[in-house]
Design a protein around this motif. Structure first.
Motif, PDB file in Angstrom:
ATOM      1  N   ASP A  54       0.858  -1.184   0.000  1.00 33.86           N
ATOM      2  CA  ASP A  54       0.000   0.000   0.000  1.00 33.86           C
ATOM      3  C   ASP A  54       0.890   1.229   0.000  1.00 33.86           C
ATOM      4  O   ASP A  54       2.120   1.118   0.158  1.00 33.86           O
ATOM      5  CB  ASP A  54      -0.921  -0.001   1.223  1.00 33.86           C
ATOM      6  CG  ASP A  54      -2.170   0.844   1.011  1.00 33.86           C
ATOM      7  OD1 ASP A  54      -2.349   1.410  -0.084  1.00 33.86           O
ATOM      8  OD2 ASP A  54      -2.975   0.972   1.956  1.00 33.86           O
ATOM      9  N   SER A  57      -0.186   9.043   1.229  1.00 34.41           N
ATOM     10  CA  SER A  57       0.172  10.354   0.708  1.00 34.41           C
ATOM     11  C   SER A  57      -0.376  11.445   1.609  1.00 34.41           C
ATOM     12  O   SER A  57      -1.426  11.268   2.249  1.00 34.41           O
ATOM     13  CB  SER A  57      -0.394  10.557  -0.700  1.00 34.41           C
ATOM     14  OG  SER A  57       0.133   9.596  -1.596  1.00 34.41           O
ATOM     15  N   SER A 112      -5.245   1.331  -7.789  1.00 32.57           N
ATOM     16  CA  SER A 112      -5.059   2.066  -9.049  1.00 32.57           C
ATOM     17  C   SER A 112      -4.475   3.459  -8.817  1.00 32.57           C
ATOM     18  O   SER A 112      -3.553   3.877  -9.533  1.00 32.57           O
ATOM     19  CB  SER A 112      -6.378   2.166  -9.822  1.00 32.57           C
ATOM     20  OG  SER A 112      -7.362   2.824  -9.057  1.00 32.57           O
ATOM     21  N   THR A 113      -4.979   4.181  -7.815  1.00 31.11           N
ATOM     22  CA  THR A 113      -4.439   5.511  -7.533  1.00 31.11           C
ATOM     23  C   THR A 113      -3.007   5.424  -7.027  1.00 31.11           C
ATOM     24  O   THR A 113      -2.140   6.219  -7.420  1.00 31.11           O
ATOM     25  CB  THR A 113      -5.312   6.240  -6.495  1.00 31.11           C
ATOM     26  OG1 THR A 113      -6.636   6.370  -7.015  1.00 31.11           O
ATOM     27  CG2 THR A 113      -4.767   7.630  -6.198  1.00 31.11           C
ATOM     28  N   ASP A 114      -2.737   4.440  -6.173  1.00 26.36           N
ATOM     29  CA  ASP A 114      -1.375   4.242  -5.651  1.00 26.36           C
ATOM     30  C   ASP A 114      -0.389   4.044  -6.801  1.00 26.36           C
ATOM     31  O   ASP A 114       0.694   4.636  -6.812  1.00 26.36           O
ATOM     32  CB  ASP A 114      -1.323   3.009  -4.734  1.00 26.36           C
ATOM     33  CG  ASP A 114      -2.319   3.078  -3.598  1.00 26.36           C
ATOM     34  OD1 ASP A 114      -1.921   3.437  -2.496  1.00 26.36           O
ATOM     35  OD2 ASP A 114      -3.494   2.766  -3.834  1.00 26.36           O
ATOM     36  N   SER A 116      -0.684   4.936  -9.970  1.00 30.42           N
ATOM     37  CA  SER A 116      -0.531   6.159 -10.760  1.00 30.42           C
ATOM     38  C   SER A 116       0.434   7.129 -10.090  1.00 30.42           C
ATOM     39  O   SER A 116       1.301   7.722 -10.753  1.00 30.42           O
ATOM     40  CB  SER A 116      -1.892   6.843 -10.960  1.00 30.42           C
ATOM     41  OG  SER A 116      -2.759   6.027 -11.703  1.00 30.42           O
ATOM     42  N   LEU A 117       0.294   7.285  -8.780  1.00 28.30           N
ATOM     43  CA  LEU A 117       1.172   8.202  -8.054  1.00 28.30           C
ATOM     44  C   LEU A 117       2.616   7.706  -8.057  1.00 28.30           C
ATOM     45  O   LEU A 117       3.560   8.504  -8.164  1.00 28.30           O
ATOM     46  CB  LEU A 117       0.674   8.381  -6.617  1.00 28.30           C
ATOM     47  CG  LEU A 117      -0.638   9.157  -6.452  1.00 28.30           C
ATOM     48  CD1 LEU A 117      -1.121   9.106  -5.008  1.00 28.30           C
ATOM     49  CD2 LEU A 117      -0.454  10.611  -6.895  1.00 28.30           C
ATOM     50  N   GLN A 120       4.197   8.566 -11.333  1.00 24.44           N
ATOM     51  CA  GLN A 120       4.509   9.993 -11.414  1.00 24.44           C
ATOM     52  C   GLN A 120       5.727  10.354 -10.571  1.00 24.44           C
ATOM     53  O   GLN A 120       6.594  11.108 -11.002  1.00 24.44           O
ATOM     54  CB  GLN A 120       3.301  10.821 -10.942  1.00 24.44           C
ATOM     55  CG  GLN A 120       2.104  10.779 -11.864  1.00 24.44           C
ATOM     56  CD  GLN A 120       0.890  11.446 -11.248  1.00 24.44           C
ATOM     57  OE1 GLN A 120       1.021  12.315 -10.387  1.00 24.44           O
ATOM     58  NE2 GLN A 120      -0.290  11.053 -11.678  1.00 24.44           N
ATOM     59  N   ASP A 131      -4.643  -6.755  -7.264  1.00 20.23           N
ATOM     60  CA  ASP A 131      -5.668  -6.116  -6.443  1.00 20.23           C
ATOM     61  C   ASP A 131      -6.657  -7.196  -5.994  1.00 20.23           C
ATOM     62  O   ASP A 131      -7.334  -7.808  -6.827  1.00 20.23           O
ATOM     63  CB  ASP A 131      -6.382  -5.025  -7.242  1.00 20.23           C
ATOM     64  CG  ASP A 131      -7.140  -4.064  -6.341  1.00 20.23           C
ATOM     65  OD1 ASP A 131      -7.784  -4.535  -5.380  1.00 20.23           O
ATOM     66  OD2 ASP A 131      -7.096  -2.847  -6.584  1.00 20.23           O
TER      67      ASP A 131
END
Length: 205
Positions: A54, A57, A112-114, A116-117, A120, A131
């Motif tokens: 996990d 942020s 999914s958000t993890d 993407s970050l 970046q 998942d």
């Protein structure tokens, strides 16, 4: 023959009545701060082959504010956890290698958000990521199943997530004990669910 419907998901009110899920204590959690510690974590994780995973942020409150996360990336086996803080730049190369490695399966919920970050911030595409919610969907659940619901369903226990810790400043250079436990047990609970369901990660990533 129509497949049997899966057991109903527990409601929030039902979960609130359950006994708490026992997570890892501070003695089983390693906060990675040096290259040597990062390499030791990588050795242990690669030997395990699979780990709960996990990220955390710094929360954003203003409309156009950007968090710049993740600030913390955490992994857990069935016995211990490791917390990487991204301000320790000397650990980033080892962390990036773990994230990109197909020798370490990384399992969690709602990733999914993890991911993407991570792309970046670290410029790495995480691989061997699974998942666990996709397994619950395969079993017939239409609603997304997060870690709290999964722990209640699988263990009949209440996974406690402190809102204070959730919205705390994960960019702090010194994490509090509450933050350390929170981050580690997010990953640990995912690993426990994965293990209890006797899942295996698909070979193709």
């Amino acid at each position: 023959m129509t497949p049997a419907a899966p057991p109903p998901l527990p409601e929030r009110e039902q979960i609130a009545l359950l006994e708490p899920f026992e997570g890892l204590g501070l003695r089983d959690i390693r906060v990675v701060a040096t290259l040597q510690q990062a390499q030791a974590a990588a050795t242990a994780l690669l030997a395990a082959g699979v780990a709960g995973f996990d990220t955390e942020s710094k929360p954003t409150f203003a409309k156009n504010e950007v968090s710049g996360g993740p600030h913390v990336v955490q992994f857990a086996t069935l016995r211990e956890a490791w917390i990487f803080q991204l301000h320790h730049t000397e650990c980033r190369e080892t962390l990036a290698a773990l994230l990109a490695s197909t020798a370490l399966a990384k399992v969690g919920f709602g990733l999914s958000t993890d991911l993407s970050l991570i792309r970046q911030r670290l410029g790495v595409d995480p691989r061997a990521v699974f998942d666990i919610d996709t397994e619950f969907r395969r079993r017939g659940y239409r609603k997304s199943v997060g870690v709290k619901t999964a722990v209640a369903l699988v263990f009949n226990r209440r996974f406690v997530k402190s809102r204070k810790a959730t919205t705390s400043n994960w960019a702090n250079r010194q994490l509090t004990d509450a933050q350390i436990r929170y981050a580690a047990n997010d990953a640990y609970a995912a690993m426990r669910v994965f293990d209890a369901l006797e899942l295996t990660v698909p070979n193709a990533f």
